[in-house]
Write a protein that holds these residues in place. Structure first.
Motif, PDB file in Angstrom:
ATOM      1  N   ARG A 184       0.742  -1.139   0.016  1.00 38.40           N
ATOM      2  CA  ARG A 184       0.137   0.135   0.063  1.00 38.40           C
ATOM      3  C   ARG A 184       0.974   1.189   0.040  1.00 38.40           C
ATOM      4  N   GLU A 185       1.997   1.201   0.726  1.00 34.34           N
ATOM      5  CA  GLU A 185       2.811   2.340   0.713  1.00 34.34           C
ATOM      6  C   GLU A 185       3.360   2.582  -0.724  1.00 34.34           C
ATOM      7  N   GLU A 186       3.842   1.465  -1.359  1.00 39.21           N
ATOM      8  CA  GLU A 186       4.182   1.624  -2.640  1.00 39.21           C
ATOM      9  C   GLU A 186       3.206   2.235  -3.429  1.00 39.21           C
ATOM     10  N   ASP A 187       1.749   1.839  -3.441  1.00 39.89           N
ATOM     11  CA  ASP A 187       0.793   2.400  -4.167  1.00 39.89           C
ATOM     12  C   ASP A 187       0.838   3.996  -4.041  1.00 39.89           C
ATOM     13  N   VAL A 188       0.786   4.401  -2.680  1.00 40.74           N
ATOM     14  CA  VAL A 188       0.548   5.889  -2.454  1.00 40.74           C
ATOM     15  C   VAL A 188       1.912   6.550  -3.080  1.00 40.74           C
ATOM     16  N   LEU A 189       2.880   5.984  -2.883  1.00 38.93           N
ATOM     17  CA  LEU A 189       4.130   6.674  -3.321  1.00 38.93           C
ATOM     18  C   LEU A 189       4.065   6.800  -4.848  1.00 38.93           C
ATOM     19  N   ARG A 190       3.616   5.929  -5.627  1.00 41.12           N
ATOM     20  CA  ARG A 190       3.585   5.881  -7.000  1.00 41.12           C
ATOM     21  C   ARG A 190       2.601   7.160  -7.325  1.00 41.12           C
ATOM     22  N   LEU A 191       1.390   7.258  -6.929  1.00 44.32           N
ATOM     23  CA  LEU A 191       0.459   8.099  -6.946  1.00 44.32           C
ATOM     24  C   LEU A 191       0.949   9.646  -6.523  1.00 44.32           C
ATOM     25  N   LEU A 192       1.557   9.592  -5.515  1.00 49.71           N
ATOM     26  CA  LEU A 192       2.161  10.765  -5.145  1.00 49.71           C
ATOM     27  C   LEU A 192       3.139  11.232  -6.302  1.00 49.71           C
ATOM     28  N   ALA A 193       4.073  10.391  -6.747  1.00 48.23           N
ATOM     29  CA  ALA A 193       4.920  10.652  -7.904  1.00 48.23           C
ATOM     30  C   ALA A 193       4.393  11.153  -9.212  1.00 48.23           C
ATOM     31  N   ARG A 194       3.138  11.045  -9.244  1.00 49.77           N
ATOM     32  CA  ARG A 194       2.439  11.396 -10.331  1.00 49.77           C
ATOM     33  C   ARG A 194       2.153  12.692 -10.159  1.00 49.77           C
ATOM     34  N   GLY A 195       1.912  13.288  -9.275  1.00 41.22           N
ATOM     35  CA  GLY A 195       1.557  14.621  -8.813  1.00 41.22           C
ATOM     36  C   GLY A 195       0.511  14.996  -7.989  1.00 41.22           C
ATOM     37  N   MET A 196      -0.259  13.575  -7.693  1.00 38.71           N
ATOM     38  CA  MET A 196      -1.726  13.527  -7.364  1.00 38.71           C
ATOM     39  C   MET A 196      -1.593  14.095  -5.821  1.00 38.71           C
ATOM     40  N   SER A 197      -2.651  14.882  -5.282  1.00 34.51           N
ATOM     41  CA  SER A 197      -2.845  15.390  -4.057  1.00 34.51           C
ATOM     42  C   SER A 197      -3.378  14.237  -3.118  1.00 34.51           C
ATOM     43  N   ASN A 198      -3.316  14.489  -1.654  1.00 40.54           N
ATOM     44  CA  ASN A 198      -3.787  13.506  -0.859  1.00 40.54           C
ATOM     45  C   ASN A 198      -5.176  12.958  -1.162  1.00 40.54           C
ATOM     46  N   ARG A 199      -6.113  14.063  -1.313  1.00 38.19           N
ATOM     47  CA  ARG A 199      -7.525  13.814  -1.675  1.00 38.19           C
ATOM     48  C   ARG A 199      -7.452  12.977  -3.154  1.00 38.19           C
ATOM     49  N   GLU A 200      -6.749  13.181  -4.035  1.00 36.30           N
ATOM     50  CA  GLU A 200      -7.002  12.479  -5.301  1.00 36.30           C
ATOM     51  C   GLU A 200      -6.350  10.932  -4.989  1.00 36.30           C
ATOM     52  N   ILE A 201      -5.599  10.850  -4.301  1.00 41.04           N
ATOM     53  CA  ILE A 201      -4.961   9.433  -3.944  1.00 41.04           C
ATOM     54  C   ILE A 201      -6.050   8.878  -2.875  1.00 41.04           C
ATOM     55  N   SER A 202      -6.544   9.340  -2.150  1.00 43.98           N
ATOM     56  CA  SER A 202      -7.505   8.894  -1.551  1.00 43.98           C
ATOM     57  C   SER A 202      -8.815   8.324  -2.247  1.00 43.98           C
ATOM     58  N   ARG A 203      -9.191   9.061  -3.236  1.00 47.01           N
ATOM     59  CA  ARG A 203     -10.059   8.574  -4.104  1.00 47.01           C
ATOM     60  C   ARG A 203      -9.671   7.419  -5.015  1.00 47.01           C
ATOM     61  N   GLU A 204      -8.734   7.506  -5.549  1.00 47.89           N
ATOM     62  CA  GLU A 204      -8.048   6.550  -6.505  1.00 47.89           C
ATOM     63  C   GLU A 204      -7.896   5.162  -6.051  1.00 47.89           C
ATOM     64  N   LEU A 205      -7.489   5.275  -4.583  1.00 48.53           N
ATOM     65  CA  LEU A 205      -7.132   3.988  -3.688  1.00 48.53           C
ATOM     66  C   LEU A 205      -8.421   3.592  -2.878  1.00 48.53           C
ATOM     67  N   PHE A 206      -9.517   4.445  -2.904  1.00 43.09           N
ATOM     68  CA  PHE A 206     -10.564   4.061  -2.038  1.00 43.09           C
ATOM     69  C   PHE A 206     -10.519   3.790  -0.273  1.00 43.09           C
ATOM     70  N   VAL A 207      -9.494   4.803   0.116  1.00 47.42           N
ATOM     71  CA  VAL A 207      -9.198   4.659   1.150  1.00 47.42           C
ATOM     72  C   VAL A 207      -9.477   6.099   2.059  1.00 47.42           C
ATOM     73  N   GLU A 208      -9.567   6.450   3.185  1.00 48.47           N
ATOM     74  CA  GLU A 208      -9.865   7.436   3.891  1.00 48.47           C
ATOM     75  C   GLU A 208      -8.481   8.526   3.844  1.00 48.47           C
ATOM     76  N   LEU A 209      -8.666   9.682   3.618  1.00 43.69           N
ATOM     77  CA  LEU A 209      -7.621  10.718   3.446  1.00 43.69           C
ATOM     78  C   LEU A 209      -6.749  10.761   4.993  1.00 43.69           C
ATOM     79  N   THR A 210      -7.284  10.281   5.990  1.00 45.42           N
ATOM     80  CA  THR A 210      -6.343  10.238   7.069  1.00 45.42           C
ATOM     81  C   THR A 210      -5.408   8.889   6.944  1.00 45.42           C
ATOM     82  N   THR A 211      -5.911   7.966   6.176  1.00 45.17           N
ATOM     83  CA  THR A 211      -5.024   6.707   5.883  1.00 45.17           C
ATOM     84  C   THR A 211      -3.902   7.314   5.009  1.00 45.17           C
ATOM     85  N   VAL A 212      -4.285   8.075   3.879  1.00 43.12           N
ATOM     86  CA  VAL A 212      -3.301   8.410   2.949  1.00 43.12           C
ATOM     87  C   VAL A 212      -2.445   9.493   3.709  1.00 43.12           C
TER      88      VAL A 212
END
Length: 249
Positions: free
Chosen positions: A190-218
């Protein structure tokens, strides 16, 4: 309703500064609280107005945008460096000083608005040109290190000149140096997933929507990722991903 983002614009070119101010003031959620034409005035304005974001030119009289970045961060402001240049030393210098983003002035106006909002929210903003400049510098350093290792395996007088020609080590805190550091730390899937999306330039909220997890989890995953990588910012984590995972992967 949330309070508008308080922004200071610092640029020694009056026309450029006026254009940026007009662009930002046209937005209901952004309030330009001060302007500055040089580094010392920008720093003084940040201390006086306690802005959320300081948008600063990289080259200004008195002190550069890179010079004043640590002082700006000390006021609690986030720093978005803008420049007509995408030269490696400017980009790496800004990131090492603690900037939250780096844009070149040829960016579309909408990109500036996105970047201000992103850094105000704790995210990062890096132009494609700036990212390419950083990656090019990383590749050069890796190539120089490989050449140094190869020449070090030689013997006798022939190896001495090669050692003397090795580039100076990166300054402490240099994000390029840390981004390419080994060994690669163990990251969860899951950390790899978050880091991959972060490297794309996604915001926390966008990562939350992409991975279907809570913003606090991101946010929690990002905190753990930064700690494992030994870096201080999202930008440095993104550079690590670009170096070790070859981009999006």
């Amino acid at each position: 309703m949330t309070d508008p983002i308080r922004v200071i614009v610092a640029d020694d070119h009056a026309a450029v500064r006026a254009g940026l101010v007009a662009l930002l003031r046209a937005e209901a959620d952004i309030d330009v609280v001060a302007e500055a034409g040089d580094g010392p005035r920008a720093l003084a304005a940040a201390r006086e107005h306690r802005a959320d974001v300081v948008l600063t030119d990289v080259r200004m009289p008195g002190a550069t945008g890179i010079d004043i970045t640590p002082g700006l961060r000390a006021t609690g402001a986030r720093v978005l460096v803008v420049s007509a240049f995408d030269l490696d030393e400017y980009v790496l210098g800004a990131l090492a000083a603690g900037a939250d983003g780096y844009l070149v002035k040829s960016e579309d106006p909408a990109r500036f608005l996105e970047a201000v909002r992103a850094v105000a929210a704790g995210d990062a903003a890096l132009s494609q040109e700036a990212m390419q400049a950083v990656l090019a510098q990383l590749r050069r350093r890796e190539g120089a290190a490989a050449a140094a290792d190869a020449s070090g395996r030689g013997s006798g007088p022939a190896a001495a000149p090669a050692a003397a020609e090795q580039p100076a080590p990166a300054a402490p805190g240099d994000p390029a140096q840390r981004a390419s550091a080994e060994p690669v730390p163990p990251l969860t899937g899951r950390e790899e997933d978050v880091l991959r999306l972060l490297a794309r330039g996604m915001s926390n909220r966008e990562i939350s929507r992409e991975l279907f997890v809570e913003l606090t989890t991101v946010k929690s995953h990002i905190t753990h990722v930064l700690a494992k990588l030994g870096v201080d910012s999202r930008l440095q984590a993104a550079l690590w991903w670009q170096t070790h995972r070859g981009g999006d992967g």
